[in-house]
Design a protein around this motif. Structure first.
Motif, PDB file in Angstrom:
ATOM      1  N   GLY A 173       0.813  -1.213   0.000  1.00 13.39           N
ATOM      2  CA  GLY A 173       0.000   0.000   0.000  1.00 13.39           C
ATOM      3  C   GLY A 173       0.844   1.259   0.000  1.00 13.39           C
ATOM      4  N   ILE A 174       1.895   1.271   0.826  1.00  9.59           N
ATOM      5  CA  ILE A 174       2.782   2.433   0.878  1.00  9.59           C
ATOM      6  C   ILE A 174       3.580   2.556  -0.409  1.00  9.59           C
ATOM      7  N   LEU A 175       4.042   1.433  -0.945  1.00 13.16           N
ATOM      8  CA  LEU A 175       4.765   1.477  -2.226  1.00 13.16           C
ATOM      9  C   LEU A 175       3.886   2.058  -3.332  1.00 13.16           C
ATOM     10  N   LEU A 176       2.641   1.628  -3.372  1.00 14.90           N
ATOM     11  CA  LEU A 176       1.709   2.127  -4.385  1.00 14.90           C
ATOM     12  C   LEU A 176       1.392   3.602  -4.162  1.00 14.90           C
ATOM     13  N   ALA A 177       1.123   3.979  -2.915  1.00 13.17           N
ATOM     14  CA  ALA A 177       0.805   5.378  -2.613  1.00 13.17           C
ATOM     15  C   ALA A 177       1.999   6.283  -2.896  1.00 13.17           C
ATOM     16  N   ASP A 178       3.207   5.815  -2.577  1.00  9.15           N
ATOM     17  CA  ASP A 178       4.402   6.620  -2.819  1.00  9.15           C
ATOM     18  C   ASP A 178       4.693   6.773  -4.313  1.00  9.15           C
ATOM     19  N   TYR A 179       4.247   5.834  -5.094  1.00  7.31           N
ATOM     20  CA  TYR A 179       4.422   5.933  -6.549  1.00  7.31           C
ATOM     21  C   TYR A 179       3.592   7.085  -7.117  1.00  7.31           C
ATOM     22  N   PHE A 180       2.370   7.244  -6.606  1.00  9.44           N
ATOM     23  CA  PHE A 180       1.478   8.274  -7.134  1.00  9.44           C
ATOM     24  C   PHE A 180       1.594   9.601  -6.388  1.00  9.44           C
ATOM     25  N   PHE A 181       1.845   9.542  -5.085  1.00 14.20           N
ATOM     26  CA  PHE A 181       1.960  10.746  -4.265  1.00 14.20           C
ATOM     27  C   PHE A 181       3.275  10.675  -3.510  1.00 14.20           C
ATOM     28  N   LYS A 182       3.911  11.797  -3.326  1.00 14.69           N
ATOM     29  CA  LYS A 182       5.179  11.802  -2.600  1.00 14.69           C
ATOM     30  C   LYS A 182       4.888  11.789  -1.104  1.00 14.69           C
ATOM     31  N   ILE A 183       5.257  10.691  -0.431  1.00 17.95           N
ATOM     32  CA  ILE A 183       5.071  10.555   1.011  1.00 17.95           C
ATOM     33  C   ILE A 183       6.390  10.924   1.679  1.00 17.95           C
ATOM     34  N   LYS A 184       6.295  11.765   2.720  1.00 16.44           N
ATOM     35  CA  LYS A 184       7.484  12.339   3.340  1.00 16.44           C
ATOM     36  C   LYS A 184       8.455  11.293   3.883  1.00 16.44           C
TER      37      LYS A 184
END
Length: 99
Positions: free
Chosen positions: A62-73
């Motif tokens: 989930g974090i890998l996917l979210a970080d691909y689309f949105f920059k997570i700090k």
């Protein structure tokens, strides 16, 4: 088609473990599919017993996917923590199956 009907049909089409079939021993991923099915059915303890790393692998993807689309700090720290936790759980579970 309801979710429970879909899950009961999906269990008939799960991919068998090639390592278990040919060598007679489970691999590091054995139990992941069934654990995911238990999780979707709401059987949280059964999912953990089947494949303990399910609770670290899902957030990791989930974090890998979210970080691909949105920059997570702090994505890198979260990813590394979840990867190390997943690997430790997977290896520990694999060893405990033989004891």
């Amino acid at each position: 088609m309801g979710l429970l009907t879909f899950l009961s049909v999906a269990e008939d089409y799960m991919i068998p473990c090639l390592s278990k079939k040919l060598l007679g021993m489970e691999c590091f991923g054995c139990g992941l599919q069934r654990s995911l099915a238990f999780l979707l059915q709401g059987e949280f303890l059964a999912a953990f017993k089947m494949y303990p790393a399910i609770y670290t692998v899902i957030p990791l993807f989930g974090i890998l996917l979210a970080d691909y689309f949105f920059k997570i700090k702090y994505a890198n720290k979260m990813i590394i923590t979840l990867m190390v936790s997943s690997i430790l759980l997977i290896v520990t579970n694999f060893i405990l199956k033989f004891i």
